[in-house]
Design a protein around this motif. Sequence first.
Motif, PDB file in Angstrom:
ATOM      1  N   LEU A  74      41.268  23.984  45.849  1.00  0.00           N
ATOM      2  CA  LEU A  74      42.071  25.192  45.989  1.00  0.00           C
ATOM      3  C   LEU A  74      43.548  24.836  46.113  1.00  0.00           C
ATOM      4  CD1 LEU A  74      39.876  26.922  48.727  1.00  0.00           C
ATOM      5  CD2 LEU A  74      39.699  27.207  46.250  1.00  0.00           C
ATOM      6  N   THR A  75      44.385  25.547  45.364  1.00  0.00           N
ATOM      7  CA  THR A  75      45.835  25.416  45.483  1.00  0.00           C
ATOM      8  C   THR A  75      46.408  26.816  45.689  1.00  0.00           C
ATOM      9  OG1 THR A  75      45.875  23.502  43.999  1.00  0.00           O
ATOM     10  CG2 THR A  75      47.971  24.620  44.402  1.00  0.00           C
ATOM     11  N   LEU A  76      46.852  27.081  46.908  1.00  0.00           N
ATOM     12  CA  LEU A  76      47.342  28.413  47.271  1.00  0.00           C
ATOM     13  C   LEU A  76      48.858  28.419  47.290  1.00  0.00           C
ATOM     14  CD1 LEU A  76      46.831  31.304  48.327  1.00  0.00           C
ATOM     15  CD2 LEU A  76      46.760  30.322  50.641  1.00  0.00           C
ATOM     16  N   GLY A 130      39.416  43.082  45.184  1.00  0.00           N
ATOM     17  CA  GLY A 130      40.361  43.703  44.269  1.00  0.00           C
ATOM     18  C   GLY A 130      41.345  42.718  43.675  1.00  0.00           C
ATOM     19  N   ILE A 131      40.977  41.436  43.595  1.00  0.00           N
ATOM     20  CA  ILE A 131      41.848  40.387  43.064  1.00  0.00           C
ATOM     21  C   ILE A 131      41.357  39.987  41.677  1.00  0.00           C
ATOM     22  CG2 ILE A 131      42.690  38.033  43.387  1.00  0.00           C
ATOM     23  CD1 ILE A 131      42.376  38.455  46.397  1.00  0.00           C
ATOM     24  N   ALA A 187      46.690  37.911  51.074  1.00  0.00           N
ATOM     25  CA  ALA A 187      45.527  38.178  50.236  1.00  0.00           C
ATOM     26  C   ALA A 187      44.912  36.879  49.747  1.00  0.00           C
ATOM     27  CB  ALA A 187      45.922  39.057  49.052  1.00  0.00           C
ATOM     28  N   GLY A 188      45.770  35.897  49.435  1.00  0.00           N
ATOM     29  CA  GLY A 188      45.265  34.600  48.998  1.00  0.00           C
ATOM     30  C   GLY A 188      44.470  33.917  50.082  1.00  0.00           C
ATOM     31  N   MET A 189      44.946  34.003  51.328  1.00  0.00           N
ATOM     32  CA  MET A 189      44.219  33.402  52.436  1.00  0.00           C
ATOM     33  C   MET A 189      42.866  34.074  52.630  1.00  0.00           C
ATOM     34  SD  MET A 189      45.470  30.764  53.850  1.00  0.00           S
ATOM     35  CE  MET A 189      44.369  30.829  55.272  1.00  0.00           C
ATOM     36  N   GLY A 190      42.815  35.392  52.427  1.00  0.00           N
ATOM     37  CA  GLY A 190      41.544  36.098  52.542  1.00  0.00           C
ATOM     38  C   GLY A 190      40.537  35.604  51.526  1.00  0.00           C
ATOM     39  N   LEU A 191      41.008  35.367  50.291  1.00  0.00           N
ATOM     40  CA  LEU A 191      40.111  34.872  49.256  1.00  0.00           C
ATOM     41  C   LEU A 191      39.707  33.425  49.537  1.00  0.00           C
ATOM     42  CD1 LEU A 191      38.581  35.214  46.644  1.00  0.00           C
ATOM     43  CD2 LEU A 191      40.702  34.743  45.382  1.00  0.00           C
ATOM     44  N   VAL A 192      40.627  32.623  50.050  1.00  0.00           N
ATOM     45  CA  VAL A 192      40.296  31.243  50.419  1.00  0.00           C
ATOM     46  C   VAL A 192      39.157  31.221  51.432  1.00  0.00           C
ATOM     47  CG1 VAL A 192      41.124  29.220  51.686  1.00  0.00           C
ATOM     48  CG2 VAL A 192      42.538  30.229  49.878  1.00  0.00           C
ATOM     49  N   THR A 193      39.223  32.118  52.413  1.00  0.00           N
ATOM     50  CA  THR A 193      38.175  32.188  53.435  1.00  0.00           C
ATOM     51  C   THR A 193      36.829  32.523  52.805  1.00  0.00           C
ATOM     52  OG1 THR A 193      39.764  32.852  55.129  1.00  0.00           O
ATOM     53  CG2 THR A 193      37.445  33.341  55.550  1.00  0.00           C
ATOM     54  N   ARG A 194      36.838  33.494  51.914  1.00  0.00           N
ATOM     55  CA  ARG A 194      35.589  33.884  51.244  1.00  0.00           C
ATOM     56  C   ARG A 194      35.022  32.715  50.429  1.00  0.00           C
ATOM     57  NH1 ARG A 194      34.710  39.386  50.000  1.00  0.00           N
ATOM     58  NH2 ARG A 194      35.474  40.703  51.708  1.00  0.00           N
ATOM     59  N   ILE A 195      35.897  32.028  49.700  1.00  0.00           N
ATOM     60  CA  ILE A 195      35.441  30.898  48.883  1.00  0.00           C
ATOM     61  C   ILE A 195      34.859  29.805  49.765  1.00  0.00           C
ATOM     62  CG2 ILE A 195      36.205  29.044  47.345  1.00  0.00           C
ATOM     63  CD1 ILE A 195      38.217  31.019  46.152  1.00  0.00           C
ATOM     64  N   GLY A 196      35.518  29.540  50.884  1.00  0.00           N
ATOM     65  CA  GLY A 196      35.010  28.532  51.805  1.00  0.00           C
ATOM     66  C   GLY A 196      33.616  28.868  52.297  1.00  0.00           C
ATOM     67  N   GLU A 197      33.389  30.133  52.594  1.00  0.00           N
ATOM     68  CA  GLU A 197      32.092  30.560  53.103  1.00  0.00           C
ATOM     69  C   GLU A 197      30.988  30.397  52.055  1.00  0.00           C
ATOM     70  OE1 GLU A 197      32.893  34.528  54.286  1.00  0.00           O
ATOM     71  OE2 GLU A 197      33.804  33.972  56.212  1.00  0.00           O
ATOM     72  N   VAL A 198      31.237  30.877  50.826  1.00  0.00           N
ATOM     73  CA  VAL A 198      30.181  30.827  49.810  1.00  0.00           C
ATOM     74  C   VAL A 198      29.955  29.398  49.321  1.00  0.00           C
ATOM     75  CG1 VAL A 198      30.546  33.217  49.093  1.00  0.00           C
ATOM     76  CG2 VAL A 198      31.793  31.383  47.919  1.00  0.00           C
ATOM     77  N   THR A 248      46.732  36.793  43.362  1.00  0.00           N
ATOM     78  CA  THR A 248      46.519  37.377  44.685  1.00  0.00           C
ATOM     79  C   THR A 248      47.623  38.354  45.081  1.00  0.00           C
ATOM     80  OG1 THR A 248      47.609  35.447  45.643  1.00  0.00           O
ATOM     81  CG2 THR A 248      45.208  35.396  45.486  1.00  0.00           C
ATOM     82  N   GLY A 249      48.840  38.152  44.570  1.00  0.00           N
ATOM     83  CA  GLY A 249      49.932  39.075  44.863  1.00  0.00           C
ATOM     84  C   GLY A 249      50.730  38.714  46.092  1.00  0.00           C
ATOM     85  N   ASP A 250      50.068  38.219  47.126  1.00  0.00           N
ATOM     86  CA  ASP A 250      50.784  37.789  48.326  1.00  0.00           C
ATOM     87  C   ASP A 250      49.948  36.741  49.057  1.00  0.00           C
ATOM     88  OD1 ASP A 250      49.172  39.099  50.619  1.00  0.00           O
ATOM     89  OD2 ASP A 250      49.576  40.793  49.289  1.00  0.00           O
TER      90      ASP A 250
END
Length: 225
Positions: free
Chosen positions: A59-61, A97-98, A38-49, A33-35
């Motif tokens: 998930l381990t962020l 873009g991850i 960005a990781g939190m943004g992907l966590v949100t997307r994963i939670g939704e789908v 994720t790089g930072d």
Amino acid sequence: MTQAERLTREQVAEAGLADWRPLLGRLRTRFATGDFGAGMGLVTRIGEVATAAGRHADLTLTEASLVVGVGSPHAGGVTQADVDLARVISEQAASLGIAADTGGVTQLELGLDTGDTSRNAAYYAALLGGEVVGGEPYDASGQVPTVWWQTPPERPEDEGPALPKQDFEQRWHFDVWVAEDEGEPRVQAALDAGGRLVSDKAAPAYWVLEDPDGNRSCVCTPAAR
């Protein structure tokens, strides 16, 4: 085959999930994720789908990466529903873009040589704050490694590859699970760091290594199982 039936290793491979690796009955990946944001943004997307599919993901962020695991313990491994969710998660990551970094995907398992599995299971479940599932201590929160029992063999041929004798008794050992294509690189990295190869007769299923003090561990992959 239904969505809830366990897939074979070959069927998982045929799914073509380039971002994912099968380890210990689950699909796992690590996204660079790089930072943290960005990781939190992907966590949100994963939670939704995952919620939309009636599923969940482990998930381990951390600051610069997100480790994701999907699986179906009730089915004893990976199902088509898990494959479908993994593919959607990869699509979500790509849209942000991850990229996936599968080279570092690892799962640690602790093995104990013991002839009394039932009593030890209860003890270690209590010690580690979990419960006994399938005769082994299990932590649903994912805070500690999985633990399994290596019972003394009944016949010499049950021992697997013959190993040289140790000068001391060792009852605990690490099983370090990595993806099939990461087995040899991980072994070489351990050897370059001062380890010693004890046996590769069971490779690519596992290699037996020793640390500089003679304590043994195994590097394991899903191959040839």
